[in-house]
Design a protein around this motif. Structure first.
Motif, mmCIF file in Angstrom:
data_model
loop_
_atom_site.group_PDB
_atom_site.id
_atom_site.type_symbol
_atom_site.label_atom_id
_atom_site.label_comp_id
_atom_site.label_asym_id
_atom_site.label_seq_id
_atom_site.Cartn_x
_atom_site.Cartn_y
_atom_site.Cartn_z
ATOM 1 N N ARG A 266 0.826 -1.213 0.000
ATOM 2 C CA ARG A 266 0.000 0.000 0.000
ATOM 3 C C ARG A 266 0.858 1.259 0.000
ATOM 4 O O ARG A 266 0.554 2.233 -0.690
ATOM 5 N N THR A 267 1.951 1.248 0.750
ATOM 6 C CA THR A 267 2.849 2.403 0.792
ATOM 7 C C THR A 267 3.511 2.626 -0.559
ATOM 8 O O THR A 267 3.592 3.759 -1.046
ATOM 9 N N LEU A 268 3.959 1.551 -1.195
ATOM 10 C CA LEU A 268 4.571 1.659 -2.514
ATOM 11 C C LEU A 268 3.562 2.162 -3.548
ATOM 12 O O LEU A 268 3.877 3.042 -4.353
ATOM 13 N N SER A 269 2.352 1.646 -3.508
ATOM 14 C CA SER A 269 1.312 2.084 -4.446
ATOM 15 C C SER A 269 0.993 3.562 -4.246
ATOM 16 O O SER A 269 0.871 4.315 -5.214
ATOM 17 N N ALA A 270 0.856 3.983 -3.005
ATOM 18 C CA ALA A 270 0.566 5.392 -2.726
ATOM 19 C C ALA A 270 1.717 6.281 -3.196
ATOM 20 O O ALA A 270 1.478 7.369 -3.736
ATOM 21 N N SER A 271 2.932 5.823 -3.041
ATOM 22 C CA SER A 271 4.089 6.600 -3.490
ATOM 23 C C SER A 271 4.093 6.758 -5.000
ATOM 24 O O SER A 271 4.359 7.845 -5.517
ATOM 25 N N ILE A 272 3.797 5.684 -5.702
ATOM 26 C CA ILE A 272 3.738 5.744 -7.171
ATOM 27 C C ILE A 272 2.656 6.719 -7.611
ATOM 28 O O ILE A 272 2.876 7.558 -8.493
ATOM 29 N N LEU A 273 1.484 6.638 -7.007
ATOM 30 C CA LEU A 273 0.387 7.540 -7.364
ATOM 31 C C LEU A 273 0.745 8.991 -7.037
ATOM 32 O O LEU A 273 0.410 9.905 -7.790
ATOM 33 N N PHE A 274 1.413 9.210 -5.927
ATOM 34 C CA PHE A 274 1.832 10.545 -5.523
ATOM 35 C C PHE A 274 2.791 11.141 -6.542
ATOM 36 O O PHE A 274 2.645 12.303 -6.953
ATOM 37 N N VAL A 275 3.760 10.368 -6.997
ATOM 38 C CA VAL A 275 4.731 10.840 -7.983
ATOM 39 C C VAL A 275 4.035 11.145 -9.307
ATOM 40 O O VAL A 275 4.279 12.191 -9.921
ATOM 41 N N ILE A 276 3.161 10.252 -9.753
ATOM 42 C CA ILE A 276 2.428 10.492 -11.004
ATOM 43 C C ILE A 276 1.608 11.763 -10.910
ATOM 44 O O ILE A 276 1.581 12.580 -11.827
ATOM 45 N N PHE A 277 0.941 11.949 -9.777
ATOM 46 C CA PHE A 277 0.103 13.131 -9.592
ATOM 47 C C PHE A 277 0.922 14.411 -9.738
ATOM 48 O O PHE A 277 0.536 15.316 -10.469
ATOM 49 N N PHE A 278 2.056 14.497 -9.083
ATOM 50 C CA PHE A 278 2.829 15.733 -9.125
ATOM 51 C C PHE A 278 3.574 15.939 -10.433
ATOM 52 O O PHE A 278 3.756 17.075 -10.858
ATOM 53 N N ILE A 279 3.964 14.877 -11.100
ATOM 54 C CA ILE A 279 4.603 15.035 -12.408
ATOM 55 C C ILE A 279 3.625 15.634 -13.411
ATOM 56 O O ILE A 279 3.947 16.577 -14.137
ATOM 57 N N PHE A 280 2.421 15.104 -13.425
ATOM 58 C CA PHE A 280 1.456 15.586 -14.411
ATOM 59 C C PHE A 280 0.736 16.852 -13.969
ATOM 60 O O PHE A 280 0.243 17.603 -14.790
ATOM 61 N N LEU A 281 0.698 17.116 -12.683
ATOM 62 C CA LEU A 281 0.085 18.352 -12.211
ATOM 63 C C LEU A 281 0.923 19.557 -12.617
ATOM 64 O O LEU A 281 0.392 20.629 -12.894
ATOM 65 N N ILE A 282 2.229 19.354 -12.684
ATOM 66 C CA ILE A 282 3.118 20.422 -13.135
ATOM 67 C C ILE A 282 2.780 20.809 -14.570
ATOM 68 O O ILE A 282 2.827 21.981 -14.939
ATOM 69 N N ASN A 283 2.405 19.848 -15.383
ATOM 70 C CA ASN A 283 2.045 20.116 -16.775
ATOM 71 C C ASN A 283 0.619 20.640 -16.911
ATOM 72 O O ASN A 283 0.171 20.904 -18.015
ATOM 73 N N THR A 284 -0.124 20.750 -15.841
ATOM 74 C CA THR A 284 -1.502 21.236 -15.766
ATOM 75 C C THR A 284 -2.462 20.476 -16.694
ATOM 76 O O THR A 284 -3.384 21.041 -17.238
ATOM 77 N N GLN A 285 -2.229 19.214 -16.871
ATOM 78 C CA GLN A 285 -3.141 18.371 -17.636
ATOM 79 C C GLN A 285 -3.957 17.556 -16.630
ATOM 80 O O GLN A 285 -3.684 16.395 -16.396
ATOM 81 N N ILE A 286 -4.943 18.183 -16.060
ATOM 82 C CA ILE A 286 -5.653 17.584 -14.934
ATOM 83 C C ILE A 286 -6.408 16.319 -15.332
ATOM 84 O O ILE A 286 -6.429 15.348 -14.570
ATOM 85 N N TYR A 287 -7.004 16.285 -16.516
ATOM 86 C CA TYR A 287 -7.738 15.080 -16.928
ATOM 87 C C TYR A 287 -6.792 13.897 -17.140
ATOM 88 O O TYR A 287 -7.089 12.780 -16.733
ATOM 89 N N LEU A 288 -5.663 14.169 -17.757
ATOM 90 C CA LEU A 288 -4.671 13.112 -17.948
ATOM 91 C C LEU A 288 -4.124 12.653 -16.603
ATOM 92 O O LEU A 288 -3.924 11.456 -16.388
ATOM 93 N N THR A 289 -3.904 13.586 -15.701
ATOM 94 C CA THR A 289 -3.418 13.242 -14.369
ATOM 95 C C THR A 289 -4.416 12.342 -13.654
ATOM 96 O O THR A 289 -4.043 11.298 -13.102
ATOM 97 N N LEU A 290 -5.677 12.721 -13.653
ATOM 98 C CA LEU A 290 -6.708 11.910 -13.006
ATOM 99 C C LEU A 290 -6.815 10.537 -13.656
ATOM 100 O O LEU A 290 -6.947 9.519 -12.967
ATOM 101 N N PHE A 291 -6.758 10.502 -14.972
ATOM 102 C CA PHE A 291 -6.845 9.239 -15.694
ATOM 103 C C PHE A 291 -5.697 8.314 -15.317
ATOM 104 O O PHE A 291 -5.903 7.137 -15.018
ATOM 105 N N LEU A 292 -4.474 8.833 -15.307
ATOM 106 C CA LEU A 292 -3.307 8.005 -15.000
ATOM 107 C C LEU A 292 -3.294 7.531 -13.553
ATOM 108 O O LEU A 292 -2.909 6.397 -13.269
ATOM 109 N N ILE A 293 -3.734 8.377 -12.647
ATOM 110 C CA ILE A 293 -3.803 7.962 -11.242
ATOM 111 C C ILE A 293 -4.794 6.831 -11.082
ATOM 112 O O ILE A 293 -4.499 5.798 -10.470
ATOM 113 N N LEU A 294 -5.979 6.992 -11.644
ATOM 114 C CA LEU A 294 -7.005 5.950 -11.521
ATOM 115 C C LEU A 294 -6.602 4.686 -12.274
ATOM 116 O O LEU A 294 -6.792 3.571 -11.782
#
Length: 122
Positions: free
Chosen positions: A18-46
């Motif tokens: 669970r910790t590893l999964s949360a870390s991966i999701l956290f990294v994906i969220f911030f990488i794509f949030l920087i690019n301001t592609q919120i739909y892509l960010t949400l899609f990749l996290i889910l």
């Protein structure tokens, strides 16, 4: 002893996963949030969360399908067709997982993702 019973060791492994999964999701969220592609960010996290889940029912894919018009990939649509293979497990009582159907489901999804990547659709 570090682990006194099998139950405790499974708890530690579960916590680690669970910790590893949360870390991966956290990294994906911030990488794509920087690019301001919120739909892509949400899609990749889910999408990542569902790939790491142990059980996927067809209605779990619904938010991915809702996000599909806003992203380039159509892998959620492919997954929505193949996820129904998971119902084959319920033909036995008690439920017995049909491993080769689950593998087939994920092979179809990853093959489509690979095809989209190779043809520059993503």
């Amino acid at each position: 002893m570090l682990f006194r019973s099998r139950h405790m060791s499974q708890g530690a492994v579960s916590f680690l996963i669970r910790t590893l999964s949360a870390s991966i999701l956290f990294v994906i969220f911030f990488i794509f949030l920087i690019n301001t592609q919120i739909y892509l960010t949400l899609f990749l996290i889910l999408f990542t969360y569902l790939l790491l889940s142990t059980t996927i029912h067809p209605w779990y894919i619904t938010p991915l399908i809702a996000l599909s018009p806003f992203v380039k990939t159509r892998s959620a649509i492919v997954w929505s067709f193949t996820v129904f293979l998971s119902y084959a497990s319920y033909q036995w009582i008690p439920v017995k997982e049909v491993f080769w159907l689950v593998v087939l489901e994920y092979i179809c999804v990853f093959a489509y993702l690979f095809w989209e990547w190779r043809t520059d659709k993503i």
